[in-house]
Design a protein around this motif. Sequence first.
Motif, PDB file in Angstrom:
ATOM      1  N   PHE A 142       0.826  -1.205   0.000  1.00  0.00           N
ATOM      2  CA  PHE A 142       0.000   0.000   0.000  1.00  0.00           C
ATOM      3  C   PHE A 142       0.861   1.255   0.000  1.00  0.00           C
ATOM      4  CE2 PHE A 142      -3.396  -2.730   2.120  1.00  0.00           C
ATOM      5  CZ  PHE A 142      -4.126  -2.887   0.946  1.00  0.00           C
ATOM      6  N   ALA A 143       1.965   1.225   0.741  1.00  0.00           N
ATOM      7  CA  ALA A 143       2.845   2.392   0.810  1.00  0.00           C
ATOM      8  C   ALA A 143       3.535   2.636  -0.528  1.00  0.00           C
ATOM      9  CB  ALA A 143       3.883   2.209   1.915  1.00  0.00           C
ATOM     10  N   GLU A 144       3.944   1.565  -1.195  1.00  0.00           N
ATOM     11  CA  GLU A 144       4.696   1.705  -2.445  1.00  0.00           C
ATOM     12  C   GLU A 144       3.811   1.847  -3.674  1.00  0.00           C
ATOM     13  OE1 GLU A 144       7.143  -1.795  -2.494  1.00  0.00           O
ATOM     14  OE2 GLU A 144       8.362  -1.108  -0.801  1.00  0.00           O
ATOM     15  N   ARG A 145       2.657   1.153  -3.672  1.00  0.00           N
ATOM     16  CA  ARG A 145       1.864   1.076  -4.902  1.00  0.00           C
ATOM     17  C   ARG A 145       0.469   1.668  -4.779  1.00  0.00           C
ATOM     18  NH1 ARG A 145       2.621  -5.053  -6.690  1.00  0.00           N
ATOM     19  NH2 ARG A 145       1.295  -4.368  -8.403  1.00  0.00           N
ATOM     20  N   GLY A 146       0.063   2.079  -3.575  1.00  0.00           N
ATOM     21  CA  GLY A 146      -1.244   2.707  -3.408  1.00  0.00           C
ATOM     22  C   GLY A 146      -2.358   1.710  -3.172  1.00  0.00           C
ATOM     23  N   ALA A 147      -3.566   2.238  -3.143  1.00  0.00           N
ATOM     24  CA  ALA A 147      -4.742   1.465  -2.766  1.00  0.00           C
ATOM     25  C   ALA A 147      -5.125   0.397  -3.780  1.00  0.00           C
ATOM     26  CB  ALA A 147      -5.936   2.398  -2.550  1.00  0.00           C
ATOM     27  N   ASP A 148      -4.719   0.562  -5.025  1.00  0.00           N
ATOM     28  CA  ASP A 148      -5.172  -0.347  -6.074  1.00  0.00           C
ATOM     29  C   ASP A 148      -4.288  -1.565  -6.274  1.00  0.00           C
ATOM     30  OD1 ASP A 148      -7.371   1.268  -6.588  1.00  0.00           O
ATOM     31  OD2 ASP A 148      -6.253   2.496  -8.019  1.00  0.00           O
ATOM     32  N   VAL A 149      -3.323  -1.765  -5.395  1.00  0.00           N
ATOM     33  CA  VAL A 149      -2.471  -2.936  -5.528  1.00  0.00           C
ATOM     34  C   VAL A 149      -3.347  -4.190  -5.466  1.00  0.00           C
ATOM     35  CG1 VAL A 149      -1.941  -3.053  -3.060  1.00  0.00           C
ATOM     36  CG2 VAL A 149      -0.393  -4.081  -4.684  1.00  0.00           C
ATOM     37  N   PRO A 150      -3.157  -5.125  -6.377  1.00  0.00           N
ATOM     38  CA  PRO A 150      -3.981  -6.334  -6.359  1.00  0.00           C
ATOM     39  C   PRO A 150      -3.756  -7.153  -5.081  1.00  0.00           C
ATOM     40  CG  PRO A 150      -2.842  -6.103  -8.465  1.00  0.00           C
ATOM     41  CD  PRO A 150      -2.261  -5.081  -7.536  1.00  0.00           C
ATOM     42  N   ILE A 151      -4.831  -7.645  -4.530  1.00  0.00           N
ATOM     43  CA  ILE A 151      -4.758  -8.464  -3.314  1.00  0.00           C
ATOM     44  C   ILE A 151      -3.890  -9.691  -3.566  1.00  0.00           C
ATOM     45  CG2 ILE A 151      -6.110  -9.895  -1.735  1.00  0.00           C
ATOM     46  CD1 ILE A 151      -6.391  -6.923  -1.179  1.00  0.00           C
ATOM     47  N   ASP A 152      -3.986 -10.261  -4.759  1.00  0.00           N
ATOM     48  CA  ASP A 152      -3.159 -11.426  -5.090  1.00  0.00           C
ATOM     49  C   ASP A 152      -1.669 -11.100  -5.008  1.00  0.00           C
ATOM     50  OD1 ASP A 152      -5.439 -12.896  -5.508  1.00  0.00           O
ATOM     51  OD2 ASP A 152      -5.390 -12.724  -7.697  1.00  0.00           O
ATOM     52  N   ALA A 153      -1.288  -9.861  -5.356  1.00  0.00           N
ATOM     53  CA  ALA A 153       0.115  -9.459  -5.272  1.00  0.00           C
ATOM     54  C   ALA A 153       0.565  -9.396  -3.812  1.00  0.00           C
ATOM     55  CB  ALA A 153       0.322  -8.103  -5.952  1.00  0.00           C
ATOM     56  N   ILE A 154      -0.323  -8.968  -2.934  1.00  0.00           N
ATOM     57  CA  ILE A 154       0.003  -8.923  -1.505  1.00  0.00           C
ATOM     58  C   ILE A 154       0.172 -10.348  -0.978  1.00  0.00           C
ATOM     59  CG2 ILE A 154      -0.859  -8.292   0.792  1.00  0.00           C
ATOM     60  CD1 ILE A 154      -2.208  -5.859  -0.574  1.00  0.00           C
ATOM     61  N   ALA A 155      -0.748 -11.234  -1.363  1.00  0.00           N
ATOM     62  CA  ALA A 155      -0.655 -12.632  -0.927  1.00  0.00           C
ATOM     63  C   ALA A 155       0.659 -13.248  -1.406  1.00  0.00           C
ATOM     64  CB  ALA A 155      -1.850 -13.429  -1.447  1.00  0.00           C
ATOM     65  N   LYS A 156       0.991 -13.006  -2.660  1.00  0.00           N
ATOM     66  CA  LYS A 156       2.230 -13.559  -3.219  1.00  0.00           C
ATOM     67  C   LYS A 156       3.446 -13.012  -2.465  1.00  0.00           C
ATOM     68  CE  LYS A 156       4.803 -14.139  -7.486  1.00  0.00           C
ATOM     69  NZ  LYS A 156       4.867 -13.886  -8.924  1.00  0.00           N
ATOM     70  N   ALA A 157       3.467 -11.704  -2.199  1.00  0.00           N
ATOM     71  CA  ALA A 157       4.593 -11.106  -1.475  1.00  0.00           C
ATOM     72  C   ALA A 157       4.714 -11.662  -0.060  1.00  0.00           C
ATOM     73  CB  ALA A 157       4.447  -9.586  -1.431  1.00  0.00           C
ATOM     74  N   ALA A 158       3.581 -12.052   0.519  1.00  0.00           N
ATOM     75  CA  ALA A 158       3.578 -12.620   1.872  1.00  0.00           C
ATOM     76  C   ALA A 158       3.909 -14.103   1.863  1.00  0.00           C
ATOM     77  CB  ALA A 158       2.221 -12.403   2.526  1.00  0.00           C
ATOM     78  N   GLY A 159       3.934 -14.717   0.669  1.00  0.00           N
ATOM     79  CA  GLY A 159       4.228 -16.144   0.572  1.00  0.00           C
ATOM     80  C   GLY A 159       3.059 -17.026   0.955  1.00  0.00           C
ATOM     81  N   VAL A 160       1.840 -16.507   0.760  1.00  0.00           N
ATOM     82  CA  VAL A 160       0.637 -17.287   1.063  1.00  0.00           C
ATOM     83  C   VAL A 160      -0.288 -17.250  -0.149  1.00  0.00           C
ATOM     84  CG1 VAL A 160       0.786 -16.757   3.534  1.00  0.00           C
ATOM     85  CG2 VAL A 160      -0.665 -15.338   2.065  1.00  0.00           C
ATOM     86  N   GLY A 161      -1.256 -18.124  -0.150  1.00  0.00           N
ATOM     87  CA  GLY A 161      -2.259 -18.109  -1.202  1.00  0.00           C
ATOM     88  C   GLY A 161      -3.330 -17.072  -0.920  1.00  0.00           C
ATOM     89  N   SER A 162      -4.074 -16.720  -1.975  1.00  0.00           N
ATOM     90  CA  SER A 162      -5.153 -15.737  -1.821  1.00  0.00           C
ATOM     91  C   SER A 162      -6.204 -16.199  -0.821  1.00  0.00           C
ATOM     92  CB  SER A 162      -5.813 -15.458  -3.168  1.00  0.00           C
ATOM     93  OG  SER A 162      -4.894 -14.848  -4.040  1.00  0.00           O
ATOM     94  N   ALA A 163      -6.481 -17.494  -0.803  1.00  0.00           N
ATOM     95  CA  ALA A 163      -7.487 -18.010   0.135  1.00  0.00           C
ATOM     96  C   ALA A 163      -7.046 -17.782   1.585  1.00  0.00           C
ATOM     97  CB  ALA A 163      -7.740 -19.494  -0.119  1.00  0.00           C
ATOM     98  N   THR A 164      -5.758 -17.945   1.852  1.00  0.00           N
ATOM     99  CA  THR A 164      -5.239 -17.704   3.202  1.00  0.00           C
ATOM    100  C   THR A 164      -5.411 -16.232   3.562  1.00  0.00           C
ATOM    101  OG1 THR A 164      -3.662 -19.513   3.032  1.00  0.00           O
ATOM    102  CG2 THR A 164      -3.174 -17.802   4.662  1.00  0.00           C
ATOM    103  N   LEU A 165      -5.081 -15.351   2.637  1.00  0.00           N
ATOM    104  CA  LEU A 165      -5.250 -13.927   2.898  1.00  0.00           C
ATOM    105  C   LEU A 165      -6.710 -13.612   3.207  1.00  0.00           C
ATOM    106  CD1 LEU A 165      -3.623 -10.944   1.150  1.00  0.00           C
ATOM    107  CD2 LEU A 165      -6.068 -10.956   1.508  1.00  0.00           C
TER     108      LEU A 165
END
Length: 191
Positions: free
Chosen positions: A27-50
């Motif tokens: 959110f700090a680097e890419r703003g509000a529109d960052v895809p949730i899947d990108a956050i899950a991937k960066a965290a090393g988890v699947g979208s379902a876990t997020l």
Amino acid sequence: MTSHPSPLRADARRNRERILEAAVRAFAERGADVPIDAIAKAAGVGSATLYRHFPTREALVEAAYRNELVRVCDSVAELLADFPPDQALRRWMDRFIDYLTAKQGMAEALRAAVASGADPFAETLDKLGTAISTLLHAGAEAGLLRSDIDPLDVGLSLSGVSLVTSTSGQRERAGRLLDLILDGLRYGTDH
């Protein structure tokens, strides 16, 4: 009868923390529109876990904001244990400015969360007031800081520093302004 949620297992707790850390960065680097899947991937988890932890984007934004604030506020005890109160306050001010800088990067995401009805700012003033009061009181007790300072004045001063130094390359200036604030908090003490 109300039921209380069961505590998270250790692996679920680690996943939640990794998601929150990745969300703050994204959110700090890419703003509000960052895809949730990108956050899950960066965290090393699947979208379902997020989504199990944070069913909506707004819930994720709110949790990320609060988690960072809690980290900053909870650092007070550690800083006071490791440094004299005036130095602990100065180090805490640095952490708070860094937090505000990250929050400004999250501003768009926070506005979207508020627009959807979330209140990511609930409890903020209480947590900050307690953290600042604790530092000021310790400093006054040690004779290193004035005893007549309103914690809200310090919080507003820090917010002002953050506002005027929020553009890229201004972190050094922020540090100099924090030094001036600390000098003002010491004014009139014997040290």
